[in-house]
Write a protein that holds these residues in place. Sequence first.
Motif, PDB file in Angstrom:
ATOM      1  N   TYR A 106      -7.171  12.765  31.876  1.00  0.00           N
ATOM      2  CA  TYR A 106      -5.715  12.554  32.084  1.00  0.00           C
ATOM      3  C   TYR A 106      -5.134  13.127  31.017  1.00  0.00           C
ATOM      4  N   HIS A 107      -5.573  14.206  30.443  1.00  0.00           N
ATOM      5  CA  HIS A 107      -4.833  14.843  28.832  1.00  0.00           C
ATOM      6  C   HIS A 107      -3.908  15.508  29.373  1.00  0.00           C
ATOM      7  N   HIS A 108      -3.445  15.818  30.881  1.00  0.00           N
ATOM      8  CA  HIS A 108      -2.339  16.678  31.175  1.00  0.00           C
ATOM      9  C   HIS A 108      -1.223  15.731  31.910  1.00  0.00           C
ATOM     10  N   GLU A 109      -1.596  14.259  31.909  1.00  0.00           N
ATOM     11  CA  GLU A 109      -0.329  13.419  32.469  1.00  0.00           C
ATOM     12  C   GLU A 109       0.713  13.493  31.559  1.00  0.00           C
ATOM     13  N   ARG A 110       1.764  13.265  31.985  1.00  0.00           N
ATOM     14  CA  ARG A 110       2.939  13.294  31.001  1.00  0.00           C
ATOM     15  C   ARG A 110       3.743  11.775  31.019  1.00  0.00           C
ATOM     16  N   TRP A 111       4.416  11.517  30.033  1.00  0.00           N
ATOM     17  CA  TRP A 111       4.894  10.217  29.726  1.00  0.00           C
ATOM     18  C   TRP A 111       5.912   9.801  30.673  1.00  0.00           C
ATOM     19  N   ASP A 112       6.672  10.794  31.432  1.00  0.00           N
ATOM     20  CA  ASP A 112       7.558  10.543  32.548  1.00  0.00           C
ATOM     21  C   ASP A 112       6.777  10.557  33.973  1.00  0.00           C
ATOM     22  N   GLY A 113       5.408  10.763  33.958  1.00  0.00           N
ATOM     23  CA  GLY A 113       4.846  10.672  35.439  1.00  0.00           C
ATOM     24  C   GLY A 113       4.790  12.050  36.062  1.00  0.00           C
ATOM     25  N   ARG A 114       5.124  13.072  35.571  1.00  0.00           N
ATOM     26  CA  ARG A 114       5.385  14.503  36.154  1.00  0.00           C
ATOM     27  C   ARG A 114       4.036  15.393  35.954  1.00  0.00           C
ATOM     28  N   GLY A 115       2.963  14.691  35.291  1.00  0.00           N
ATOM     29  CA  GLY A 115       1.943  15.499  34.866  1.00  0.00           C
ATOM     30  C   GLY A 115       0.697  15.405  36.124  1.00  0.00           C
ATOM     31  N   TYR A 116      -0.347  15.939  35.766  1.00  0.00           N
ATOM     32  CA  TYR A 116      -1.425  15.831  36.546  1.00  0.00           C
ATOM     33  C   TYR A 116      -2.808  15.599  35.926  1.00  0.00           C
ATOM     34  N   PRO A 117      -3.765  14.904  36.567  1.00  0.00           N
ATOM     35  CA  PRO A 117      -4.133  14.993  38.270  1.00  0.00           C
ATOM     36  C   PRO A 117      -3.531  13.868  39.088  1.00  0.00           C
ATOM     37  N   LYS A 118      -3.162  12.794  38.378  1.00  0.00           N
ATOM     38  CA  LYS A 118      -2.684  11.526  39.007  1.00  0.00           C
ATOM     39  C   LYS A 118      -1.276  11.247  39.078  1.00  0.00           C
ATOM     40  N   GLY A 119      -0.572  12.100  38.130  1.00  0.00           N
ATOM     41  CA  GLY A 119       0.970  11.493  38.096  1.00  0.00           C
ATOM     42  C   GLY A 119       1.073  10.283  37.618  1.00  0.00           C
ATOM     43  N   LEU A 120       0.235   9.951  36.534  1.00  0.00           N
ATOM     44  CA  LEU A 120       0.436   8.562  35.782  1.00  0.00           C
ATOM     45  C   LEU A 120       1.563   8.637  34.877  1.00  0.00           C
ATOM     46  N   ALA A 121       1.900   7.566  34.518  1.00  0.00           N
ATOM     47  CA  ALA A 121       3.221   7.352  33.334  1.00  0.00           C
ATOM     48  C   ALA A 121       2.962   6.555  32.434  1.00  0.00           C
ATOM     49  N   GLU A 122       3.778   6.703  31.220  1.00  0.00           N
ATOM     50  CA  GLU A 122       3.918   5.857  30.153  1.00  0.00           C
ATOM     51  C   GLU A 122       2.393   5.090  29.860  1.00  0.00           C
ATOM     52  N   GLU A 123       2.575   3.626  29.886  1.00  0.00           N
ATOM     53  CA  GLU A 123       1.237   2.931  29.573  1.00  0.00           C
ATOM     54  C   GLU A 123       0.028   2.884  30.335  1.00  0.00           C
ATOM     55  N   ASP A 124       0.383   3.501  31.685  1.00  0.00           N
ATOM     56  CA  ASP A 124      -0.785   3.825  32.593  1.00  0.00           C
ATOM     57  C   ASP A 124      -1.725   4.877  32.287  1.00  0.00           C
ATOM     58  N   ILE A 125      -1.091   5.826  31.275  1.00  0.00           N
ATOM     59  CA  ILE A 125      -1.947   6.876  30.636  1.00  0.00           C
ATOM     60  C   ILE A 125      -2.647   6.161  29.711  1.00  0.00           C
ATOM     61  N   PRO A 126      -4.168   6.378  29.614  1.00  0.00           N
ATOM     62  CA  PRO A 126      -4.820   5.835  28.485  1.00  0.00           C
ATOM     63  C   PRO A 126      -4.433   6.685  27.085  1.00  0.00           C
ATOM     64  N   LEU A 127      -4.221   5.844  26.028  1.00  0.00           N
ATOM     65  CA  LEU A 127      -3.762   6.188  24.912  1.00  0.00           C
ATOM     66  C   LEU A 127      -4.353   7.268  24.261  1.00  0.00           C
ATOM     67  N   GLY A 128      -5.851   7.493  24.457  1.00  0.00           N
ATOM     68  CA  GLY A 128      -6.462   8.557  23.979  1.00  0.00           C
ATOM     69  C   GLY A 128      -6.080  10.038  24.563  1.00  0.00           C
ATOM     70  N   ALA A 129      -5.959   9.810  25.920  1.00  0.00           N
ATOM     71  CA  ALA A 129      -5.367  11.101  26.750  1.00  0.00           C
ATOM     72  C   ALA A 129      -3.875  11.259  26.328  1.00  0.00           C
ATOM     73  N   ARG A 130      -2.880  10.534  25.887  1.00  0.00           N
ATOM     74  CA  ARG A 130      -1.732  10.982  25.338  1.00  0.00           C
ATOM     75  C   ARG A 130      -1.885  11.466  23.829  1.00  0.00           C
ATOM     76  N   ILE A 131      -2.661  10.941  23.096  1.00  0.00           N
ATOM     77  CA  ILE A 131      -2.963  11.461  21.672  1.00  0.00           C
ATOM     78  C   ILE A 131      -3.377  13.105  21.992  1.00  0.00           C
ATOM     79  N   ILE A 132      -4.564  13.476  22.939  1.00  0.00           N
ATOM     80  CA  ILE A 132      -4.949  14.513  23.063  1.00  0.00           C
ATOM     81  C   ILE A 132      -4.070  15.319  23.726  1.00  0.00           C
ATOM     82  N   PHE A 133      -3.185  15.005  24.628  1.00  0.00           N
ATOM     83  CA  PHE A 133      -2.162  15.848  25.060  1.00  0.00           C
ATOM     84  C   PHE A 133      -1.190  16.529  24.027  1.00  0.00           C
ATOM     85  N   ALA A 134      -0.704  15.429  23.109  1.00  0.00           N
ATOM     86  CA  ALA A 134       0.046  16.043  21.896  1.00  0.00           C
ATOM     87  C   ALA A 134      -0.616  16.838  21.040  1.00  0.00           C
ATOM     88  N   ALA A 135      -1.998  16.597  20.644  1.00  0.00           N
ATOM     89  CA  ALA A 135      -2.437  17.635  19.821  1.00  0.00           C
ATOM     90  C   ALA A 135      -2.877  18.866  20.590  1.00  0.00           C
TER      91      ALA A 135
END
Length: 192
Positions: A106-135
Amino acid sequence: DRLRAAASLADAVDARDANAGAHSRRVGDLAALIGERLDVDGEQIELLRLAGHLHDVGKLAIPEELLRKEDPLSGAELLVLQRHPEIGFQMIESLGLGAAAAWVRYHHERWDGRGYPKGLAEEDIPLGARIIFAADSWDAMTSDRTYRRGLSTEQALEEIESLSGSQFDPEVVDALTEALGLAPEREQASEA
């Protein structure tokens, strides 16, 4: 041992992409620093570091000419490239590294739900993935590539902050700026 196998995979990704240098290692190290700022527990910090090192391991299955292409990717080429998080997930999951595998997926999921592969948004994206995406984004923005110069720290900071709340989790952006030592200077400058 599973961790040694995982580290070898991460090194293979960086070795294959001469443009990126030690990108995967830098992403893992920065992800761990961000995790520390977010008070992630110690064992999870090391898992974050490992997952950051492995975030692009799925690119081992992507044709090299696609990874090295300097011109914009076609729609079909973009779809092939966007498979790398799922491929990486499968590779890491087979090593028994469950949470790290999910973060890579999930490291290419976006906070607004417009990422990939699943289109997850906000808290539905695991925190670790959100961190890796920013890094990952920070390192990509600030690194020189054969086809472009990296942004300055100030330019990259403006870009990351402008995407806080759309592309990136705002709390992760705050932790990133703290981890990089940029937040306190900016606050002091605004107080002066």
